[in-house]
Enzyme design. Structure first.
Site, PDB file in Angstrom:
ATOM      1  N   PHE A  31       0.839  -1.195   0.000  1.00 56.48           N
ATOM      2  CA  PHE A  31       0.000   0.000   0.000  1.00 56.48           C
ATOM      3  C   PHE A  31       0.873   1.244   0.000  1.00 56.48           C
ATOM      4  O   PHE A  31       1.775   1.404   0.830  1.00 56.48           O
ATOM      5  CB  PHE A  31      -0.906  -0.022   1.228  1.00 56.48           C
ATOM      6  CG  PHE A  31      -2.063   0.935   1.181  1.00 56.48           C
ATOM      7  CD1 PHE A  31      -2.949   0.946   0.114  1.00 56.48           C
ATOM      8  CD2 PHE A  31      -2.289   1.807   2.226  1.00 56.48           C
ATOM      9  CE1 PHE A  31      -4.038   1.803   0.084  1.00 56.48           C
ATOM     10  CE2 PHE A  31      -3.372   2.675   2.218  1.00 56.48           C
ATOM     11  CZ  PHE A  31      -4.248   2.673   1.139  1.00 56.48           C
ATOM     12  N   ALA A  32       0.628   2.128  -0.949  1.00 53.43           N
ATOM     13  CA  ALA A  32       1.442   3.327  -1.128  1.00 53.43           C
ATOM     14  C   ALA A  32       1.133   4.380  -0.063  1.00 53.43           C
ATOM     15  O   ALA A  32      -0.019   4.555   0.346  1.00 53.43           O
ATOM     16  CB  ALA A  32       1.192   3.918  -2.511  1.00 53.43           C
ATOM     17  N   THR A  33       2.151   5.096   0.348  1.00 53.86           N
ATOM     18  CA  THR A  33       1.953   6.190   1.288  1.00 53.86           C
ATOM     19  C   THR A  33       1.000   7.254   0.728  1.00 53.86           C
ATOM     20  O   THR A  33       0.135   7.742   1.466  1.00 53.86           O
ATOM     21  CB  THR A  33       3.305   6.796   1.713  1.00 53.86           C
ATOM     22  OG1 THR A  33       4.087   5.759   2.323  1.00 53.86           O
ATOM     23  CG2 THR A  33       3.125   7.937   2.697  1.00 53.86           C
ATOM     24  N   LEU A  39      -6.622   8.160   1.931  1.00 53.44           N
ATOM     25  CA  LEU A  39      -7.583   7.510   2.815  1.00 53.44           C
ATOM     26  C   LEU A  39      -7.859   8.370   4.046  1.00 53.44           C
ATOM     27  O   LEU A  39      -9.009   8.512   4.475  1.00 53.44           O
ATOM     28  CB  LEU A  39      -7.068   6.127   3.221  1.00 53.44           C
ATOM     29  CG  LEU A  39      -7.996   5.291   4.094  1.00 53.44           C
ATOM     30  CD1 LEU A  39      -9.284   4.945   3.340  1.00 53.44           C
ATOM     31  CD2 LEU A  39      -7.277   4.015   4.537  1.00 53.44           C
ATOM     32  N   GLU A  41      -7.555  11.682   4.224  1.00 54.77           N
ATOM     33  CA  GLU A  41      -8.349  12.828   3.780  1.00 54.77           C
ATOM     34  C   GLU A  41      -9.807  12.439   3.582  1.00 54.77           C
ATOM     35  O   GLU A  41     -10.719  13.172   3.983  1.00 54.77           O
ATOM     36  CB  GLU A  41      -7.765  13.418   2.496  1.00 54.77           C
ATOM     37  CG  GLU A  41      -6.447  14.119   2.728  1.00 54.77           C
ATOM     38  CD  GLU A  41      -6.259  15.324   1.843  1.00 54.77           C
ATOM     39  OE1 GLU A  41      -7.210  16.132   1.701  1.00 54.77           O
ATOM     40  OE2 GLU A  41      -5.170  15.464   1.281  1.00 54.77           O
ATOM     41  N   GLY A  60      -8.149  20.013   2.270  1.00 53.41           N
ATOM     42  CA  GLY A  60      -6.992  19.712   3.094  1.00 53.41           C
ATOM     43  C   GLY A  60      -5.937  20.786   2.950  1.00 53.41           C
ATOM     44  O   GLY A  60      -5.708  21.310   1.862  1.00 53.41           O
ATOM     45  N   HIS A  67       3.645   6.571   8.381  1.00 54.14           N
ATOM     46  CA  HIS A  67       3.266   5.294   7.768  1.00 54.14           C
ATOM     47  C   HIS A  67       4.247   4.274   8.328  1.00 54.14           C
ATOM     48  O   HIS A  67       5.393   4.205   7.910  1.00 54.14           O
ATOM     49  CB  HIS A  67       3.375   5.406   6.250  1.00 54.14           C
ATOM     50  CG  HIS A  67       2.754   4.270   5.513  1.00 54.14           C
ATOM     51  ND1 HIS A  67       2.634   4.278   4.142  1.00 54.14           N
ATOM     52  CD2 HIS A  67       2.212   3.092   5.924  1.00 54.14           C
ATOM     53  CE1 HIS A  67       2.048   3.164   3.744  1.00 54.14           C
ATOM     54  NE2 HIS A  67       1.793   2.423   4.815  1.00 54.14           N
ATOM     55  N   THR A  68       3.782   3.466   9.293  1.00 50.89           N
ATOM     56  CA  THR A  68       4.697   2.697  10.131  1.00 50.89           C
ATOM     57  C   THR A  68       4.803   1.213   9.810  1.00 50.89           C
ATOM     58  O   THR A  68       5.662   0.538  10.374  1.00 50.89           O
ATOM     59  CB  THR A  68       4.268   2.835  11.606  1.00 50.89           C
ATOM     60  OG1 THR A  68       2.912   2.382  11.744  1.00 50.89           O
ATOM     61  CG2 THR A  68       4.374   4.291  12.059  1.00 50.89           C
TER      62      THR A  68
END
Length: 130
Positions: A31-33, A39, A41, A60, A67-68
């Site tokens: 899954f991309a940052t 997601l 937002e 925004g 992102h851990t």
């Protein structure tokens, strides 16, 4: 009425289309940052949308994102958010993100309440400003 404590959530299944490799933010099938940011937002704007005056929306303006952990294709990523501050037109949210196996991130997100038509007109005016 906008008051602190409003909660929201949104989720997405990780597919080839929202991986780092597909979005240009890396080479891996995770899954991309940028998809995680989107997601966050989505969860935040949708959580307050029903409380806004007709013709108003939010945009925004700031996102502090950690992102851990990686999420592979096939799992679902969920974002849960809470409106933590309302300062005039500025809204501040805290968000936690997780996948089917556990936590994957945390965010603080700021949005501003805007008049949709006026904001769109301002943006469109940039096209004719040569």
């Amino acid at each position: 009425m906008l008051t602190t404590g409003i909660k929201g959530s949104s989720s997405v299944i990780v597919t080839e289309a929202n991986t780092a490799a597909a979005m240009g933010s890396g080479e891996l099938q995770v899954f991309a940052t940028p998809a995680l940011a989107a997601l966050v937002e989505k969860a935040c704007w949708q959580s307050v949308a029903p409380e806004l005056d007709p013709g108003c929306g939010t945009v925004g303006s700031r996102l502090e994102l950690d992102h851990t952990a990686p999420t592979p294709v096939g799992l679902t990523v969920r974002c849960d958010c809470t409106l933590t501050a309302v300062e005039g037109r500025k809204l501040t949210f805290e968000a936690t993100m997780s996948d089917d196996r556990g936590p994957v991130g945390h965010a603080v997100h700021e949005r501003f309440i805007i008049q949709n038509d006026r904001f769109q007109q301002k943006a469109d005016a940039k096209k004719s400003a040569d």
